[in-house]
Enzyme design. Structure first.
Site, mmCIF file in Angstrom:
data_model
loop_
_atom_site.group_PDB
_atom_site.id
_atom_site.type_symbol
_atom_site.label_atom_id
_atom_site.label_comp_id
_atom_site.label_asym_id
_atom_site.label_seq_id
_atom_site.Cartn_x
_atom_site.Cartn_y
_atom_site.Cartn_z
ATOM 1 C CG ASP A 173 10.338 0.180 2.280
ATOM 2 O OD1 ASP A 173 9.755 -0.917 2.218
ATOM 3 O OD2 ASP A 173 9.749 1.272 2.126
ATOM 4 C CG ASP A 179 5.846 -0.004 -2.355
ATOM 5 O OD1 ASP A 179 5.948 0.206 -3.569
ATOM 6 O OD2 ASP A 179 5.446 -1.070 -1.886
ATOM 7 N NE ARG A 225 -1.813 -7.049 -2.554
ATOM 8 C CZ ARG A 225 -1.506 -8.037 -3.391
ATOM 9 N NH1 ARG A 225 -2.428 -8.914 -3.746
ATOM 10 N NH2 ARG A 225 -0.289 -8.166 -3.877
ATOM 11 C CG ASP A 260 8.545 4.953 3.108
ATOM 12 O OD1 ASP A 260 8.801 3.728 3.156
ATOM 13 O OD2 ASP A 260 7.456 5.396 2.704
#
Ligand code: G6P
Ligand code: MG
Length: 241
Positions: A32, A34, A72, A191
């Site tokens: 991943d 970010d 988003r 995460d």
């Protein structure tokens, strides 16, 4: 400080390994972005906060945690809660948020790589392990270029390459296909709770970075990648047998 949960062992059985004596063969690592490769979570927080303040929407760091790993659009929908707004306005808010975010990206360079990431990428190259990034971010290519790691990543995908965002497995399945690997040959490093769920649903091995209440479903849980070597991760996965 690695541990495996019972749930992880159950999941491993569901990975359908032919023989219990067969060691898992990991041929690719899918990251991943970010919160794993770089800490853009803070930039996302600041830009969502600015948008929320401008629009009079209640928001804070705690609320931002709920957005980790979401696209988003899904993030905005979650922020808006019960507020009903027209599609045009939604689009305007998404574009504005991204304009703010792009300003942060312009300032990024390899200093923003999280500790341990560059070393791990180099070790994976040396070990002939394929590498991918599967992100919910539409800005994934831009960020990877700013970080200067493009030469060590074989495949970059984002949720816009597939039908369903995380927690659906689509983006990881797609990344594995692009790498030419089976799901069980891939190790995902994530995460976010939604990302862990997605990787498990894809039938992959999963390392979760962060607190147990967020990433405890992963096969291996670590605070971050600082000082983590490829040989450690491989051993930890193989010891789950
Ligand atoms: C990542 C982050 C999310 C962010 C999403 C979309 O998954 O964890 O917090 O909302 O990417 O990023 P983008 O760059 O497309 O706005
Ligand atoms: Mg993340």
């Amino acid at each position: 400080m690695m541990y495996s949960s019972n749930l992880a062992k159950e999941h491993k059985n569901s990975l359908n390994l032919e023989e219990s004596s067969t060691l898992p063969q990991i041929r690719g690592v899918i990251f991943d972005m970010d919160g794993v490769i770089t800490d853009t979570i803070e930039y996302h927080y600041q830009t969502w906060q600015q948008l929320a303040d401008e629009e009079g929407i209640p928001f804070n760091r705690e609320a931002n945690e709920e957005l980790r790993g979401l696209s988003r659009r899904d993030s905005l929908i979650k922020m808006l809660g019960d507020r009903e707004i027209f599609e045009e306005k939604i689009q305007e808010l998404l574009d504005r948020k991204n304009r703010y975010y792009l300003e942060f990206i312009q300032t990024m360079n390899s200093d923003q790589l999280l500790p341990g990431v560059e070393n791990l990428l180099n070790e994976l190259r040396a070990a002939n392990i394929k590498t991918g990034i599967a992100s919910a971010s539409q800005n994934v290519h831009r960020v990877v270029d700013r970080l200067g790691i493009r030469d060590r990543i074989d495949v970059i995908t984002n949720v816009y390459n597939v039908n369903r965002p995380k927690p659906a497995p689509d983006v990881f399945v797609y990344a594995a296909e692009e790498l030419g690997l089976l799901p069980r040959e891939c190790l995902v490093i994530e995460d976010a709770e939604s990302g862990i769920e997605a990787a498990l649903a894809a039938g992959m091995w999963v390392v979760g970075l962060g607190p147990g209440d967020r990433v405890g479903q992963a096969h291996i849980v670590l605070p971050n990648l600082e000082g983590v070597h490829w040989s450690d991760l491989l051993l930890a996965i193989q010891s789950l047998r």
